[in-house]
Scaffold this active site. Structure first.
Site, PDB file in Angstrom:
ATOM      1  N   VAL A  14       8.767  -2.622  -3.515  1.00 18.88           N
ATOM      2  CA  VAL A  14       7.974  -1.920  -4.063  1.00 18.88           C
ATOM      3  C   VAL A  14       6.724  -2.755  -2.768  1.00 18.88           C
ATOM      4  CG1 VAL A  14       8.225  -2.010  -6.428  1.00 18.88           C
ATOM      5  CG2 VAL A  14       6.901  -3.653  -5.510  1.00 18.88           C
ATOM      6  N   CYS A  15       5.769  -1.801  -2.738  1.00 19.62           N
ATOM      7  CA  CYS A  15       5.048  -2.056  -1.510  1.00 19.62           C
ATOM      8  C   CYS A  15       3.816  -3.240  -2.172  1.00 19.62           C
ATOM      9  CB  CYS A  15       3.613  -1.304  -1.294  1.00 19.62           C
ATOM     10  SG  CYS A  15       4.393   0.304  -0.978  1.00 19.62           S
ATOM     11  N   PRO A  16       3.701  -4.656  -1.159  1.00 22.43           N
ATOM     12  CA  PRO A  16       3.970  -4.382   0.192  1.00 22.43           C
ATOM     13  C   PRO A  16       5.064  -4.652   1.258  1.00 22.43           C
ATOM     14  CG  PRO A  16       3.057  -6.209  -0.015  1.00 22.43           C
ATOM     15  CD  PRO A  16       2.925  -5.321  -1.803  1.00 22.43           C
ATOM     16  N   LEU A  17       6.092  -5.124   0.253  1.00 20.81           N
ATOM     17  CA  LEU A  17       7.315  -6.020   0.745  1.00 20.81           C
ATOM     18  C   LEU A  17       8.211  -5.020   0.944  1.00 20.81           C
ATOM     19  CD1 LEU A  17       8.081  -8.223   0.357  1.00 20.81           C
ATOM     20  CD2 LEU A  17       9.963  -7.749  -2.066  1.00 20.81           C
ATOM     21  N   SER A  47       3.177   5.907   2.550  1.00 22.25           N
ATOM     22  CA  SER A  47       2.511   4.578   2.960  1.00 22.25           C
ATOM     23  C   SER A  47       3.471   4.045   3.614  1.00 22.25           C
ATOM     24  CB  SER A  47       2.339   3.545   2.353  1.00 22.25           C
ATOM     25  OG  SER A  47       3.344   2.663   1.746  1.00 22.25           O
TER      26      SER A  47
END
Length: 77
Positions: A14-17, A47
């Site tokens: 998942v974001c931001p990973l 994103s």
């Protein structure tokens, strides 16, 4: 001339990973090399390309493989 693309499977991340891992992987590529990043998160599929483009790289395309899988094709600047 065939351009081979390297795949980076980030399904389940998942974001931001997702962006951090994509950015780190891109740093190891030579200019002009292509990377296909696979996401299972729609937010990452939208994103990460924006962030990668801000870094100066080119988004060659985004393919939705199925309802839970997106492939983002990137060319290193």
């Amino acid at each position: 001339m065939e351009h081979s693309s390297i795949e980076l499977d980030l399904k389940g991340e998942v974001c931001p990973l997702t962006f951090v891992k994509t950015k780190l992987y891109m740093e190891g590529l030579k200019s002009g090399e292509q990377l296909t990043v696979i996401f299972s998160s729609e937010s990452a599929a939208s994103s990460v390309p924006k962030s990668v483009k801000d870094e100066g790289h080119t988004i060659l395309g985004i393919d939705q493989e199925d309802k839970d899988t997106w492939k983002v094709h990137i060319k290193k600047a």
